[in-house]
Motif scaffolding. Structure first.
Motif, PDB file in Angstrom:
ATOM      1  N   ASP A   1     -77.104   7.626  22.128  1.00 37.62           N
ATOM      2  CA  ASP A   1     -76.539   8.684  21.288  1.00 37.62           C
ATOM      3  C   ASP A   1     -77.387   8.964  20.052  1.00 37.62           C
ATOM      4  O   ASP A   1     -77.168   9.955  19.362  1.00 37.62           O
ATOM      5  CB  ASP A   1     -75.118   8.323  20.847  1.00 37.62           C
ATOM      6  N   LEU A   2     -78.315   8.095  19.791  1.00 37.49           N
ATOM      7  CA  LEU A   2     -79.202   8.280  18.648  1.00 37.49           C
ATOM      8  C   LEU A   2     -80.186   9.407  18.959  1.00 37.49           C
ATOM      9  O   LEU A   2     -80.660   9.523  20.090  1.00 37.49           O
ATOM     10  CB  LEU A   2     -79.967   6.973  18.395  1.00 37.49           C
ATOM     11  N   ARG A   3     -80.448  10.254  17.984  1.00 39.82           N
ATOM     12  CA  ARG A   3     -81.393  11.356  18.187  1.00 39.82           C
ATOM     13  C   ARG A   3     -82.686  10.801  18.781  1.00 39.82           C
ATOM     14  O   ARG A   3     -83.184   9.764  18.356  1.00 39.82           O
ATOM     15  CB  ARG A   3     -81.677  12.062  16.871  1.00 39.82           C
ATOM     16  N   TRP A   4     -83.248  11.506  19.774  1.00 39.59           N
ATOM     17  CA  TRP A   4     -84.397  11.019  20.532  1.00 39.59           C
ATOM     18  C   TRP A   4     -85.544  10.572  19.635  1.00 39.59           C
ATOM     19  O   TRP A   4     -86.082   9.480  19.803  1.00 39.59           O
ATOM     20  CB  TRP A   4     -84.884  12.100  21.508  1.00 39.59           C
ATOM     21  N   GLY A   5     -85.955  11.382  18.688  1.00 40.63           N
ATOM     22  CA  GLY A   5     -87.096  11.051  17.834  1.00 40.63           C
ATOM     23  C   GLY A   5     -86.863   9.810  17.004  1.00 40.63           C
ATOM     24  O   GLY A   5     -87.756   8.980  16.827  1.00 40.63           O
ATOM     25  N   VAL A   6     -85.657   9.650  16.480  1.00 39.03           N
ATOM     26  CA  VAL A   6     -85.320   8.468  15.685  1.00 39.03           C
ATOM     27  C   VAL A   6     -85.314   7.237  16.574  1.00 39.03           C
ATOM     28  O   VAL A   6     -85.878   6.195  16.231  1.00 39.03           O
ATOM     29  CB  VAL A   6     -83.950   8.652  14.981  1.00 39.03           C
ATOM     30  N   ARG A   7     -84.664   7.361  17.741  1.00 42.37           N
ATOM     31  CA  ARG A   7     -84.588   6.233  18.669  1.00 42.37           C
ATOM     32  C   ARG A   7     -85.978   5.785  19.109  1.00 42.37           C
ATOM     33  O   ARG A   7     -86.309   4.604  19.064  1.00 42.37           O
ATOM     34  CB  ARG A   7     -83.742   6.611  19.889  1.00 42.37           C
ATOM     35  N   VAL A   8     -86.812   6.719  19.499  1.00 39.61           N
ATOM     36  CA  VAL A   8     -88.156   6.385  19.956  1.00 39.61           C
ATOM     37  C   VAL A   8     -88.991   5.835  18.804  1.00 39.61           C
ATOM     38  O   VAL A   8     -89.746   4.879  18.972  1.00 39.61           O
ATOM     39  CB  VAL A   8     -88.833   7.608  20.615  1.00 39.61           C
ATOM     40  N   GLY A   9     -88.840   6.406  17.624  1.00 39.84           N
ATOM     41  CA  GLY A   9     -89.585   5.913  16.459  1.00 39.84           C
ATOM     42  C   GLY A   9     -89.245   4.469  16.127  1.00 39.84           C
ATOM     43  O   GLY A   9     -90.134   3.644  15.890  1.00 39.84           O
ATOM     44  N   LEU A  10     -87.951   4.148  16.110  1.00 37.51           N
ATOM     45  CA  LEU A  10     -87.533   2.774  15.828  1.00 37.51           C
ATOM     46  C   LEU A  10     -87.997   1.823  16.933  1.00 37.51           C
ATOM     47  O   LEU A  10     -88.483   0.719  16.659  1.00 37.51           O
ATOM     48  CB  LEU A  10     -86.011   2.707  15.682  1.00 37.51           C
TER      49      LEU A  10
END
Length: 131
Positions: free
Chosen positions: A59-68
């Motif tokens: 559910d986390l925004r794709w860019g944030v999830r991938v960045g983390l």
């Protein structure tokens, strides 16, 4: 640069370390090995955390999830590489009777993990960015 290349070669031929200096007290070599294994465990935990962020936070925004996830995965890779390099450098220093090497890597790793953790705290407190 030649010291780095020699150190890199010792990653794959550690028996060549015995050609340098004198044999240190085996307890120091075993402590160096335990430190190496602790760094490897840390690297595995970081890699596992990176995969967990990517797989279990859909559910986390794709860019944030991938960045983390990438931040944790890269930290894991660097930690694993640093582990073997530090082991070789310490073993050589002990055999030569030199001071043990110092590194900024522990501080950089701690700050990176803290940044990812702080980002996760903000996401938990203020809600997932994807909602």
């Amino acid at each position: 640069m030649s010291d780095f290349v020699q150190s890199l070669r010792l990653w794959f031929a550690p028996q060549r370390i015995r050609d340098e200096g004198e044999t240190p007290d085996y307890r120091f070599s075993l402590a160096n090995e335990r430190t190496f294994l602790a760094w490897v465990r840390t690297a595995l935990a970081l890699v596992g955390g990176g995969f967990a962020v990517d797989q279990f936070l859909p559910d986390l925004r794709w860019g944030v999830r991938v960045g983390l996830a990438l931040a944790l995965l890269v930290a894991g890779v660097l930690c694993a590489l640093r582990a073997v390099n530090h082991w070789v450098r310490c073993e050589r220093a002990m055999r030569r009777g030199e001071d043990l090497p110092v590194s900024r890597f522990p501080a950089a790793l701690s700050l990176s993990v803290a940044a990812v953790a702080l980002t996760m705290v903000v996401l938990v407190v203020f809600g997932w960015a994807g909602r």
